[in-house]
Design an enzyme around this catalytic site. Structure first.
Site, short mmCIF file in Angstrom:
data_model
loop_
_atom_site.label_atom_id
_atom_site.label_comp_id
_atom_site.label_asym_id
_atom_site.label_seq_id
_atom_site.Cartn_x
_atom_site.Cartn_y
_atom_site.Cartn_z
N SER A 98 0.75 -1.15 -0.17
CA SER A 98 -0.72 -0.07 -0.36
C SER A 98 0.88 1.35 0.08
CB SER A 98 -1.31 0.61 1.23
OG SER A 98 -1.76 0.88 1.26
N ASP A 241 -1.99 6.64 -3.37
CA ASP A 241 -1.43 5.26 -2.13
C ASP A 241 -0.73 4.73 -3.30
OD1 ASP A 241 -3.45 4.04 -2.47
OD2 ASP A 241 -2.41 3.48 -0.51
N ASP A 243 -1.30 1.11 -4.32
CA ASP A 243 -1.70 0.35 -4.23
C ASP A 243 -3.36 0.96 -5.04
OD1 ASP A 243 -2.24 0.62 -1.81
OD2 ASP A 243 -3.21 -1.04 -1.38
N ASP A 245 -6.34 2.32 -3.00
CA ASP A 245 -7.71 2.63 -2.16
C ASP A 245 -7.50 3.63 -1.91
OD1 ASP A 245 -5.61 2.53 -0.70
OD2 ASP A 245 -6.54 0.48 -0.14
#
Ligand code: MG
Length: 455
Positions: A98, A241, A243, A245
């Site tokens: 992440s 960010d 990843d 999300d």
């Protein structure tokens, strides 16, 4: 006997080839595969330098225990979650750390509804891992691996169903997208262009060394995006960010707004069209969330901190909107997980609907100021310190859903909670002025330090 905890608030995390070795990933994969009892699992990864290595090892463990693996390739976490929730599979595994720095990586396990596994199921996987209780299959019943093509297109099409393409197209917004060299680069620029925006990008080459900026879209990391928005004369900027999300937005003046503002903005327009709905948000969220709910006929359900608590609560009570102050927007009609591309689409939809500049839309929201700090505390005494803090503050208006949240007469509040991953207490205050928020954090840092020292 209590087994060692592997899963933190967002899956298993650690430094590549220190904590997250291929050996570990293979054994954890075998434990996950045993938990799913040889089911059908989707997998995906982010663009980190260690992600291919860890994905291959995890898949070996999954196939060793009879799971049939369907690989969607590089993808944002919410894309994998959406495809999982809408496919006939038993779950999914995502390789990502992440927003963590480049040397980190992680393994996140997703249930068949697309939401992260509940804690009790993680405990079961931890038990299988700790006892080496995974069950290798014989040669005839090993799992297979298949490429699962087209997932990102399906994901983009799903998001488009929730916004007005015609309206966005006619607003001809100029957007700068900064995926921070993360996997958001594979979706958001294309999605916004397909919706009719004029899209510019920075840091949009997926690169595991993250040369453009750190993967965390903290305001301090977004100077390049703020400058680009002004240089291109754009209407907005969006940063993800690693990843994708989460999404953080920059207005047309080049000012970045923290996630509590974009959550409040999307909440307001959601409630305008969905009167009486419930908003789900962690106790760390701004009072603005509550004020908007009151003003627009909604109600707020608070959860402990952590995206899975928001997702699972939304699912349990049938709520359609959730938000986290870090820039996580959970849009239930799409899927009840935080989703950066969905968030970006909702914001451009709101801008095209109102015809107002983003700075104006933000300025129309209730304004609060926040301040945060941390106090060192050994893990072993965290529970005792928290209990003593509760005793000392019991005469005040206190909520204990997660840590201690003290609410004051003037509407200000402070949240004090032990970190789940580090030997610290985190303090987070919000007030009508910056000075008041800082003063609250200062006052309670001293109180927590004193209690820690007395132990
Ligand atoms: Mg993330």
């Amino acid at each position: 006997m209590e087994t060692r905890r592997l899963f933190g608030t967002n899956g298993v995390r650690g430094v590549a080839n220190v904590d997250m070795t291929p050996q570990f990933a293979m054994e954890l994969g075998a434990s996950i595969g045993t938990f799913f009892d040889g089911g059908k699992l989707l997998v995906a990864r982010d663009g980190r330098t260690s992600s291919v290595m860890l994905l291959e090892a995890t898949m070996s463990g999954l196939m060793q225990t009879g799971c049939n693996v369907f690989d969607i390739g590089m993808a944002p976490t919410p894309a994998l979650q959406y495809i999982t929730g809408s496919s006939d599979v038993d779950g999914a595994v995502m390789i990502t750390a992440s927003h963590n720095p480049p040397e980190y990586n992680g393994i996140k396990v997703i249930d068949k509804d697309g939401i992260e596994l509940e804690r009790e199921k993680e405990v079961e996987i931890e038990r299988i891992y700790a006892t080496k209780g995974w069950k290798p299959r014989d040669w005839k019943s090993l799992g297979t691996r298949t490429s699962r093509c087209g997932a990102l297109d399906e994901y983009k099409e799903a998001i488009k169903r929730h916004v007005s393409k015609e309206r966005i197209h006619s607003a001809s917004l100029k957007v700068v997208v900064d995926p921070g060299n993360g996997v958001g680069a594979l979706v958001t620029p294309y999605l916004l262009r397909e919706l009719g925006c004029k899209v510019y990008t920075i840091n949009a080459n997926v690169d595991g060394e993250f040369p453009g900026r750190l993967p965390e879209p903290a305001i301090g990391n977004l100077a390049m995006l703020c400058a680009a928005v002004k240089a291109f004369g754009a209407d907005l900027g969006v940063a993800h960010d690693g990843d994708a999300d989460r999404a953080i937005f920059v207005d047309e003046t080049g000012t970045a707004h923290w996630g509590d503002r974009s959550v409040a903005l999307t909440e307001k327009f959601f409630l305008l069209e969905n009167k009486g709905e419930t908003i789900v948000t962690p106790v760390s969220s701004s009072t603005a969330i509550e004020e908007i709910a009151e003003a627009y006929g909604g109600k707020v359900v608070w959860t402990p901190v952590g995206s899975i608590n928001v997702s699972r609560t939304m699912q349990r009570i049938g709520a359609k909107f959730g938000g986290e102050e870090n820039g996580g927007i959970f849009y239930g009609p799409h899927i009840a997980v935080r989703d950066g591309a969905m968030a970006a689409s909702l914001i451009v939809d709101i801008m095209s609907k109102t015809g107002k500049p983003l700075s104006t839309l933000f300025s129309e929201l209730p304004r609060h100021y926040s301040s945060k700090s941390k106090v060192a505390c050994p893990n072993a005494v965290k529970d005792t310190v928290l209990e003593k803090l509760r005793q000392e503050t019991e005469k005040l208006k206190v909520e204990t859903l997660d840590g201690v949240k003290i609410r004051f007469e003037d509407g200000s509040w402070i949240l004090i909670r032990p970190s789940g991953t580090e030997p610290i207490f985190r303090l987070f205050a919000e007030a009508k002025t910056n000075e008041k928020a800082s003063a609250l954090v200062e006052e309670y840092s001293q109180i927590v330090s004193r209690i820690v020292k007395s132990n």
